[in-house]
Structures are given as structure tokens and as C-alpha cells.
Write an enzyme that holds these catalytic residues in place. Structure first.
Site, PDB file in Angstrom:
ATOM      1  N   LYS A   1      19.764  18.896  96.583  1.00 21.40           N
ATOM      2  CA  LYS A   1      19.337  18.026  95.489  1.00 21.40           C
ATOM      3  C   LYS A   1      18.313  16.988  95.937  1.00 21.40           C
ATOM      4  CE  LYS A   1      22.690  14.274  95.785  1.00 21.40           C
ATOM      5  NZ  LYS A   1      21.722  13.278  96.214  1.00 21.40           N
ATOM      6  N   THR A   2      18.473  16.451  97.152  1.00 21.64           N
ATOM      7  CA  THR A   2      17.530  15.430  97.628  1.00 21.64           C
ATOM      8  C   THR A   2      16.124  16.019  97.746  1.00 21.64           C
ATOM      9  OG1 THR A   2      19.313  14.368  98.873  1.00 21.64           O
ATOM     10  CG2 THR A   2      17.072  13.753  99.450  1.00 21.64           C
TER      11      THR A   2
ATOM     12  N   ASP B   1      19.383   9.083  91.027  1.00 23.77           N
ATOM     13  CA  ASP B   1      20.114   9.920  91.978  1.00 23.77           C
ATOM     14  C   ASP B   1      21.607   9.587  91.910  1.00 23.77           C
ATOM     15  OD1 ASP B   1      20.582  11.737  93.994  1.00 23.77           O
ATOM     16  OD2 ASP B   1      20.019  10.379  95.624  1.00 23.77           O
ATOM     17  N   GLU B   2      22.459  10.538  92.278  1.00 12.85           N
ATOM     18  CA  GLU B   2      23.923  10.338  92.278  1.00 12.85           C
ATOM     19  C   GLU B   2      24.401   9.764  90.939  1.00 12.85           C
ATOM     20  OE1 GLU B   2      25.582  11.622  94.528  1.00 12.85           O
ATOM     21  OE2 GLU B   2      24.591  11.493  96.475  1.00 12.85           O
TER      22      GLU B   2
ATOM     23  N   GLN C   1      31.748  15.703  92.178  1.00  8.77           N
ATOM     24  CA  GLN C   1      31.790  14.774  93.305  1.00  8.77           C
ATOM     25  C   GLN C   1      31.842  13.319  92.834  1.00  8.77           C
ATOM     26  OE1 GLN C   1      29.451  15.926  96.916  1.00  8.77           O
ATOM     27  NE2 GLN C   1      28.502  17.415  95.559  1.00  8.77           N
TER      28      GLN C   1
ATOM     29  N   ARG D   1      32.546  19.302 102.843  1.00  8.98           N
ATOM     30  CA  ARG D   1      31.867  18.668 103.996  1.00  8.98           C
ATOM     31  C   ARG D   1      31.751  19.664 105.144  1.00  8.98           C
ATOM     32  NH1 ARG D   1      29.174  16.224 101.401  1.00  8.98           N
ATOM     33  NH2 ARG D   1      30.254  17.314  99.739  1.00  8.98           N
TER      34      ARG D   1
END
Length: 754
Positions: free
Chosen positions: A32-33, A224-225, A255, A608
Site C-alpha cells: 500500500k505504501t 494513509d492508515e 487491521q 507479521r
């Protein structure tokens, strides 16, 4: 354009689809980044948008800095003109320019959390309120929560619900403290962190001309987020994008794990309601993890009712099965994790830095730390201190140290006014001077204080000395645990921590309980003959003094809470404490929303891991000084059994856990998203006389009852050694594969008989 060539189709769409409202749902490890970075670069390079007209909001300065560097590597120095940063930094910049319109100077001060709590502490004292009841931490968090919901002090005071809440918590003056605190900040020309968002909302609400100015300046708004935004943050971004409608939010509802900080998952779930023309792009290819890990995570998160549908997948290799490790105690859990890490290092050349141990609460680190030190594996704690370096632990240990050794003046200085008992620095200085003049130690003065000092300070010191003398008697008569437990309670430390119901306060209280658990385990160990407090302190001093890492070696195992791990990745991940009331937390079982947040936290933990995932649980764990039986987490049964192997190399070979409502089985997760509503709507009522049957003779055709899935029929048996499985067709849940070494089934009907 070179940078677009490496993108997959949805990623490319996320970059090039620049006009109108857009939501990019980015699964774990989906890049995504990269998409957000290239989208901004595309706007500047291909669409010719002036960087001054782009607003990009993040949650950390680090994320903003890294993104700006990436963009600059593509488009050059123009990237420096972007309006990019955290919500707080960007809106502080706007308030510097426009704040005078709401009564603030352009050079207003920004109070950090310590400044705010210090001011609250002073106000509580000035108002003559009980500082034990109105602790700065508690008052600050209450005010912060109100501001994040855009509730002013005026609204707070006039709302009977808030008044009733405060009265029930025995703190009826919170509203008045909120008023005084807000007024004091205003008159000081200061804003706290929450004010930066609260006052931006006020500015845009009351000054339409200012809102209009920034609506036209920011032609493109990117967040973002987005799943971590609170109400205040969402309303600001929605207002700013109302004119051009070019808002792009990037996030993953699966998340969303920060509700305790005010994050509202409804912002992302209901985003389409505010923007009916919304374009939804799903990034579903995971580039991080193996197929086993990705599919296992999917089989867990599908149980959540409140979610945006997506199907995360990967082209990575299958990878190793998830290993489930069982221990008989939390200390044994630490040992088996350390042994497993050691073996991975020896056999698979895994570096310490490739490994993370994740836990639900900070107090769990104690057993892990001690086990890693015993096998000389270096580690680092992220987002917290090493267990024995935490303030509350040092406070208790200093009490214990001083009670057994009255010459330990460092310990004395720490505890004499902890918790606060009115013995200020002035009184301590008088004791030091008297000791120097008499040529004796501090304890000689304190234990006979009226020979040397007088007044109120001397009386308070005498009370302290009397308390210590009672502790000394207790230490001489009782074992380490009984003495330590008595000292923790009678000193007032335990009560002070218990009364602090903030997240930080609860964590500190749990840490002290964990220390007491460690002492109890020490006392209960049959191999230890000397169970005195002196013996325990000697063992702890060896643990805390060995290998205090002063070097710059970065090859260390990482220990942290799951919340701290979000956004990170490791080759090997150990997720410890997979037990009911620990994970999911006992405090998160009161509502579906809370439980679903815990499940999202589990999803984050699983994702993770890149190569290997280890899940561990203990059948017993010391809680509040008592050895209690533990039940495996309900989340374990939500992972499809085909993704798990039970590792009996470490710890006890066979599970010997008492049965529970949630069973010790590993039930296959739902395999199709369309079954979610069925799961949410049906709840099996367990038979009153339910009792697990011996499944040794289980055969195809038998009817069975499961405490969660209800009634079903065995359609297939898989006799794979110790991993015997049964495929059961349940009336309301379809086919499930159950691992019989864990499953709890009642044979409801067998050849016409029960």
C-alpha cells in the site's frame, strides 16, 4: 513510466485512478505504501498537479518522512512542497496561520502530554480535590476522549450521561476540571495535542471562508492508515474534500486495532455512505508471507461480521505449517520459545533480528526475557522497558531490598515517598543532614526520628519507619511470596496502581501482579530449598545484572506487544499466551465489537510473519499469585487444521487441559465468505447434560454434538497417526474438519443409542 511497470493491475489502478473519491483497501503485505507514494508522484508528473495542492496525511512522522523521500526520488525537489505530515503537524500549521480567528495567537504553545498532566495536577491541587482519586492520568484521558469525539467542556457539563458516568466512578468533578483546564490553556495561549484537531474542527465550523480557502487549495486529499482515524480526523478530511471530491483513503479494516486510542472502524466501513460515487480498489495480493500464513489469517478474519470483503492471496511458496506449542506453565512457555529460537538459529541460520516474540500484554515479557537470557540469546524490548527496569517493578523491588537490608540507601530514597505520603525533599534533606552530623546511616535516623527531628515531617517519617519495621517482622516469619504480597499491599503501591483504570495504569498493575506471580512460582518450585525473600532477591539480582546490553549489536530478538508490531514484519514470529482471558483479553469480551477488535489484533499478529509462525499457550499460568488452569484461545479453533501442526518436541507430549466451552480443538475456519452471516446469526444452545465422549471409537455415520457448531454427522474419518481427524457435516455450519486430539465432541447418537 518506469515506476509503474513493477505494479500489479490493482496497484496500477490505485495509482492512475486519481479523480473522484477512492478507497484503496490494502490487505496485509500488499504494497500500500508503494501505491500511495506512486499515486502522489503520478499526480505531480503525469497530471501536472502543483504539490502545494496535494494534502497527504499520515499517522507518524517517520511514515511521512519515508514517503516524502520516495516521492522525491521519483519527481525531484518538487516533492518538498507537498502538504504532507501527520494530522497534528499539518493542522498545527493551519492553526498557526488562522488561529487568531478563534482567539489563539499565531505563536501559540503546544503542550505535550507531560505538560498537560502537570497542569491538571496543579488544578486538582488548587481545587482541593483528592489527588489519589483525580489522578492526572485519569483526568487527562477522560478529557482527551471527549475532545476526540468533538465534545466541548460546555457540552460535557450539560450532558447528563457524562455526569452520571463520572459520578459512578466517584469523580463527579471531571467536567469542572475539563472547563478549568480548557480555560487555563486558552488564557496561556496553548493547545494540547487533542486541541490541534478539536480547534481545526471549530475553525472550519465557525469560519466558512477559511474552510473554503483550504478546500480550494487542497485539490487532492490522501489519507494513509484510514482505519485508524477517529471522528475528529475523519470530519476534517471530509470537509476539506467536499468541493473537489478528490479524496483517496488507504487502509485495511482488518487491521483496525486502536479503538482504545479513539480510532473508529466505522469510518472505513461506512465511507461509501458519505461518498456514493466511491471507487473501491482492492489490493489483495500479499507479497510478504507464505501461502500457509496468508490462508490461515484469512480463515480467522472471516469470522468477523463487521468487515469489508476481500480475498487476500499470494504467489509465494506454501511454506511451513504453523507450529502450535503447548507448555505446562508460563515459565515453561518461555523456555520452549527460547529452545525453538535456539534451534532455528543452529539448524536454519536464522539471525536474532529475524525473530519477533509478540504478546498481548507487556507483563508477559518477564518469562520470555528470563528464558532468553538463560540461553544467551540477545533481545530488545520495543515500546517498553525490560520487565525489571519498569518503574513499578523497581518500586516494589526497592521495598523488598530495603526491608532485607536497611543499609541500602538507594532503595530507601526511592521508597520513602512512594506512593506519596507527604515526606517531601525537604524532610529527606533534614534526615540526610542529621545522619551526616551523627555519623550514622539514614535508617538509624529514620527509625529513631524523634531523637533528631520534630514537627509534622518527623511524624510522617516515624509512620514510615513503623511500617518498615512491620515488614521486617513479616520477612522473618513468612516465605518470599507471602512477605512480598503483604509489602505490596500495605505499602499502598498495589492500591495506587489498582485505582488507576487508565490503560497505562492497568498495564502497570498487571506488571506488579506478574512480579508477584514470579515470586509465587519461585516459592512453589520443589527444587528450591530456601524460599526466603533474601533468596529470591539474590536470584533476581543475577537476572537483572547479567548481560545488561551496553553494546550497539543490532542482532537481537525483538520482544513487543502486538499493537507495537503493526506495520512491521519478521521472518519468524512467536505469538505467545494464546489463552482465553489473555488473548482475547478478558476486558474485551463484553460486546461483539470488542471481540472482533481482538480478532483483528490476532490477524495483525499472524500477518507479521513472513516464513514461519509459532503459536504457544500454557495450560497453567500464575494469575494474582495463584496457579490457574488456562483454556486455549477460541481463536486457535478458527484456524483451519490443515495449516497447523502440533509440535510435541518441547514441553509435555500430550495436552492435559480441562475441557472448556471453547474446546481444545482446531476447527477448520470458514472456507467461503458467504457463510459469515450464517455464523453470525446462529448460536448453538449446548445440551444441559453435555459431556464430551471418548472419540477413540468414533466412526463414519455417527451423530455428534459440538458446543459451538451444534449437531452434525460424521462423514469421513482420517486416521493419520496422532493427528486423527473427523470431517463432520453440521446442520447449521456445513462441513468442518476437527482434530480429535483437541476436539470436544459428544457422540449424540450411535446406532440408535446415545
Amino acid at each position: 513510466m518506469d515506476y509503474l511497470e513493477g505494479l500489479n493491475e490493482p496497484q496500477r489502478e490505485g495509482v492512475e485512478n486519481t479523480e473522484g473519491p477512492c478507497m484503496i483497501i490494502a490487505g496485509a503485505g500488499s504494497g500500500k505504501t508503494r501505491v500511495l507514494t506512486f499515486r502522489i508522484a503520478y499526480l505531480i508528473q503525469q497530471k501536472g498537479v502543483d504539490p502545494f495542492n496535494i494534502l497527504a496525511l499520515t499517522f507518524t512522522n517517520k511514515a511521512a518522512g519515508e514517503m516524502r523521500e520516495r516521492i522525491e526520488s521519483v519527481v525531484g525537489p518538487d516533492a518538498r512542497n507537498l502538504w504532507m505530515g501527520t494530522f497534528h503537524s499539518v493542522f498545527a500549521r493551519i492553526l498557526r496561520s488562522e488561529g487568531e480567528k478563534i482567539g489563539y495567537p499565531s505563536n501559540f504553545t503546544i503542550y505535550d502530554t507531560d505538560d498537560s498532566k502537570s497542569l491538571i495536577k496543579n488544578i486538582v491541587k488548587e481545587q482541593g480535590l483528592d489527588d489519589k482519586l483525580y489522578k492526572p492520568n485519569i483526568v487527562y484521558n477522560r478529557i482527551s476522549a471527549a475532545k476526540n469525539r468533538l465534545i466541548s467542556w460546555q457540552e460535557y457539563l450539560n450532558n447528563p450521561i457524562y455526569k452520571a458516568d463520572d459520578e459512578s466512578s466517584m469523580r463527579p468533578e471531571i467536567g469542572r476540571l475539563y472547563k478549568i483546564y480548557s480555560q487555563r490553556c486558552f488564557h496561556a495561549g496553548a493547545m494540547d495535542f487533542d486541541d490541534l484537531l478539536f480547534n481545526t474542527n471549530v475553525l472550519f465550523r465557525d469560519h466558512v471562508d477559511v474552510l473554503n480557502k483550504y478546500q480550494h487549495r487542497f485539490r487532492y486529499v490522501l489519507v494513509d492508515e484510514f482505519q485508524d482515524t477517529n471522528i475528529s480526523q475523519y470530519l476534517i478530511t471530509r470537509k476539506l474534500s467536499n468541493v473537489n471530491q478528490n479524496i483517496c483513503v488507504v487502509g485495511d479494516d482488518a487491521q483496525s486495532i486502536y479503538a482504545f486510542r479513539g480510532a473508529d472502524i466505522q469510518n472505513i466501513l461506512n465511507f461509501e455512505k458519505d461518498f456514493p460515487d466511491l471507487k473501491v480498489i482492492k489490493l489483495e495480493q500479499n507479497y510478504r508471507s507464505t501461502k500457509v500464513i496468508v490462508n490461515a489469517a484469512n480463515s480467522v478474519i472471516v469470522h468477523n461480521k463487521a468487515q469489508l470483503k476481500k480475498a487476500v492471496w499470494t504467489e509465494n511458496h506454501d511454506g511451513d505449517l504453523i507450529e502450535l506449542l503447548k507448555a505446562n506453565s508460563d515459565n515453561e512457555e518461555g523456555k520452549l520459545v527460547a529452545s525453538s529460537i535456539f534451534e532455528e538459529k543452529m539448524n536454519n541460520q536464522v539471525s536474532n533480528s529475524d525473530v519477533a516474540v509478540l504478546y498481548r500484554t507487556n507483563s508477559q515479557s518477564r518469562a520470555i526475557e528470563e528464558a532468553l537470557r538463560r540461553v544467551n540469546i540477545k533481545y530488545k524490548i520495543i515500546g517498553g522497558l525490560s520487565f525489571y527496569q519498569r518503574k513499578e517493578i523497581k518500586d516494589i523491588l526497592c521495598y523488598l531490598r530495603f526491608v532485607v537490608n536497611q543499609n541500602d540507601e538507594q532503595a530507601l530514597r526511592r521508597i520513602i515517598n512512594t506512593p506519596k505520603r507527604g515526606i517531601g525533599p525537604g524532610s529527606v534533606d533534614k534526615v540526610i543532614v542529621a545522619a551526616s552530623d551523627a555519623g550514622v546511616g539514614l535508617w538509624q535516623i529514620i527509625s529513631n526520628v524523634h531523637r533528631y527531628l520534630d514537627g509534622r515531617g518527623a511524624n510522617l517519617i516515624d509512620d514510615f519507619a513503623t511500617m518498615i519495621k512491620s515488614f521486617m517482622i513479616m520477612v522473618g516469619q513468612k516465605d518470599a511470596y507471602e512477605a512480598a504480597n503483604y509489602i505490596a499491599r500495605q505499602s499502598g503501591l498495589l492500591k495506587e496502581l489498582y485505582d488507576d483504570k487508565t490503560i497505562e495504569g492497568v498495564n502497570r498493575y498487571e506488571n506488579v501482579q506478574e512480579l508477584l506471580n514470579a515470586i509465587k512460582e519461585f516459592v512453589d518450585n520443589p527444587e528450591i530449598e530456601d524460599k526466603s525473600l533474601v533468596a529470591f532477591l539474590q536470584e533476581v539480582s543475577l537476572i537483572t545484572s547479567v548481560d545488561e546490553d551496553k553494546d550497539d549489536d543490532q542482532d537481537k530478538v525483538t520482544l513487543m506487544t502486538i499493537h507495537m508490531a503493526k506495520g512491521l514484519e519478521f521472518k519468524n514470529v512467536y505469538l505467545v499466551g494464546m489463552e482465553e482471558d489473555l488473548f482475547p483479553s478478558q476486558m474485551m469480551l463484553s460486546s461483539r465489537a470488542d471481540l472482533e477488535e481482538e480478532r483483528r489484533l490476532f490477524y495483525v499478529a499472524i500477518t507479521r510473519a513472513k516464513n514461519k509462525l509459532f503459536l504457544t499457550y500454557a495450560t497453567t499460568r500464575y494469575r494474582f499469585g495463584r496457579l490457574k488452569s488456562c483454556e486455549p484461545s477460541r481463536f486457535l479453533e478458527e484456524i483451519e487444521p490443515r495449516f497447523i501442526k502440533v509440535n510435541r518436541k518441547y514441553g509435555s507430549p500430550e495436552p492435559q487441559i480441562r475441557t472448556s466451552h471453547y474446546t481444545k480443538n482446531l476447527v477448520s475456519g470458514l472456507k467461503q465468505n458467504q457463510k459469515v452471516n450464517q455464523v453470525a446469526s446462529y448460536s448453538h444452545k449446548v445440551s444441559e447434560d453435555f459431556k464430551p465422549s471418548d472419540t477413540t471409537g468414533l466412526q463414519e455415520g455417527m451423530k455428534v454434538e459440538h458446543p459451538k457448531f451444534g449437531y452434525g454427522k460424521v462423514v469421513k474419518m482420517d486416521m493419520d497417526g496422532a493427528n486423527r481427524k473427523a470431517k463432520v457435516l453440521f446442520d447449521n455450519f456445513g462441513e468442518k474438519t476437527l482434530l480429535l486430539s483437541f476436539a470436544k465432541l459428544r457422540i449424540h447418537e450411535s446406532n440408535g443409542t446415545e
